[in-house]
Design an enzyme around this catalytic site. Sequence first.
Site, PDB file in Angstrom:
ATOM      1  N   SER A 127     -25.390  32.389  26.285  1.00  0.00           N
ATOM      2  CA  SER A 127     -25.257  31.620  25.032  1.00  0.00           C
ATOM      3  C   SER A 127     -24.768  30.222  25.356  1.00  0.00           C
ATOM      4  CB  SER A 127     -24.252  32.311  24.119  1.00  0.00           C
ATOM      5  OG  SER A 127     -23.911  31.459  23.043  1.00  0.00           O
TER       6      SER A 127
ATOM      7  N   TYR B 234     -16.107  35.743  22.502  1.00  0.00           N
ATOM      8  CA  TYR B 234     -17.551  35.827  22.737  1.00  0.00           C
ATOM      9  C   TYR B 234     -17.942  34.837  23.837  1.00  0.00           C
ATOM     10  CZ  TYR B 234     -22.563  35.525  21.665  1.00  0.00           C
ATOM     11  OH  TYR B 234     -23.925  35.539  21.727  1.00  0.00           O
TER      12      TYR B 234
END
Lengths: 245, 441
Positions: free
Chosen positions: A138, A151
């Site tokens: 990501s 995350y």
Amino acid sequence: MTRALIIGATSAIAEATARGLARRGAALYLVGRNAQRVAAIAADLRTRGASQVEQEAMDVNDFAAHEAMLDRAMRAAGGLDIVLIAHGTLSDQQACEESVQLTMHELSTNALSVVALCTRIAPRLSAQGGGTLAVISSVAADRGRRSNYVYGSAKALVSAYLSGLRQRLSPAGVQVLTIKPGFVDTPMTAAFAKGPLWASPQRIAAGILSAIDKRRDVVYLPGFWRPVMWIIRMIPERIFKRVAL
Amino acid sequence: MQRGPPRIVSSWGNVARGEHHVYGFRSRFEDFPDIPGESTILPFGNGRSYGDSCLNVGGALLETRFLDRFIRFDADQGILGCEAGVQLADILRVVVPAGWLPCVLPGTQYVTVGGAIANDVHGKNHHRAGTFGCHVTRFELLRPDGERMSCSAQETPDWFAATIGGLGLTGLVTWAEMRLRRVAGPWLDVESIRCADLHELLELSMESAKDFEYTVAWVDCLAQGRRLGRGIVQRANHAGSGATGRRPAAGAGFAVPFAPPVSVVNSATLRLCNAGHYHRRARRTRTVEHYQRFFFPLDGIRHWNRLYGPRGFHQYQCLIPGESAAESVRRLLGAIAAAGEGSLLAVLKCFGDRASPGLLSFPRSGITLALDFPNRGAALAALFERLDAIVAQSGGRLYPAKDARMPGRLFRAGYPRLEEFLRFTHPRCSSSFWRRVMARA
């Protein structure tokens, strides 16, 4: 004919990528947590042109199940050209700040399970003498931000791990692809108004397939995230700590 | 599913818009989302309805974009099952190479199966095939209270008839199954014939219905006097397996990148375009056309709705039944030409007498006329009132999928099975259109 294993097959990006592979007539092996949804996706991909689709239900946090799953996937089509690891959860940052258990669980799902899978996939592809290991990281991996650093740090672990693995597997002719999507328009984000920074899963999937075809190493999807994240990485920490991002 | 802040959603005509809470739905096994007690919700496909029938301003929308999986395609029997968010474009990509085609195709392929059912859409072959709903064999209806119903004409004729053409007000269609028709390939033999006036145009349209599977007419909406209703009748049949023609260019073609500050369509450009289109080709031409070009001429230009500028446009689509339909159509065209309003998009089609399956289905035997109008406010509203009066006098009706303004009494008078339909609507389902036409003022 391309043979692909897709782990996290029910994610919107994985499903869109699988449709792209199905249109090319690929043989697919799908793995996801929800058996009913994986079976529905398998039926869809058969209709869309996949030459063969097999599926199984597995929880990625059940590390002991990985080996047998990989055996079955390799056997199903007699080898693997592409392994796409696409599973993940968008962690609830605030809830994580209040729970060690939840934080550890998120790190396990988004980072440790990926490392466990890659550890077992690497020697297989290496022995095969080629193939592609594509993993969805990501843009959040590029810098920890207070809005989603659990995350982000999990994805950072994955990115760093893949960087090393790429050096190791490169001589064996194995492509290791790190995929860094930005904001993706999925059913989970239906409630939000979408500005120009948002991309559809179809657009991300097209970028993934093109990066695999071109044997790229790290892709930002869409590409504008590369300069954006470069700027964000360049901000000195003493300024960054006072920015709300 | 988080409930975010409301966001603005508009429909294809850009005249209806407003704030909605939007919910996603990603698999047919999912439960109906929990919405707050006082709110209503409406299933939302691809937003190609022109007016406010696909909007629920101030309430919630249930997006079916990600509910888009094929369930089964039987290439021997021509049966296709899929989730409701699958678009006709996706179906065509799968079934045409296998020698099949959906039995009914509307003017755009960018509609979802759920939307095609909820509006019981029609195509250029209505005189043969009837509506889209005529070929739907079964579907699942998920009610906001969580009840799931498998619906078919045999098992649940009442729910089946209420949901087809039911504007999404009976609940969410999660998946549907339909019959397809065989085709030899993607090509059609198309004949275009110029007609000098309305009489000639209608005669040829009616006569063509016998030997041609597809018929449609373009009308020059500005022609007056003895030229009133002049236009071009297009009629076509599927070509044999040996046929071939010019393939449409791959990719999405031209796109209108943004809405110009004022409508590109105005009386000057319209006069030029209409005269040009009328005289463009020989009186009678025969061509072999790819189905994409024949069925979806406008799909080649993405966001063509932006050409009408930020004020958007209305489409007026009416149906006039019975013997005196031709005379009513003449009066409608006369009123439009006298006002000098309209656009290049003016389409006339003679519907056949195959019964529509839905209680609120728009098509029935008669003549349908559809015209786009740039939104010019009060002047246009006055013209619409004159048209409404003619439609009402002729016992006609307007098409909810195209509407953003019809008076409630015209809707209620045009749909005699409305009372029956009301027994099947769900109290948690509503739309901007529905509140507008059902308000007793």
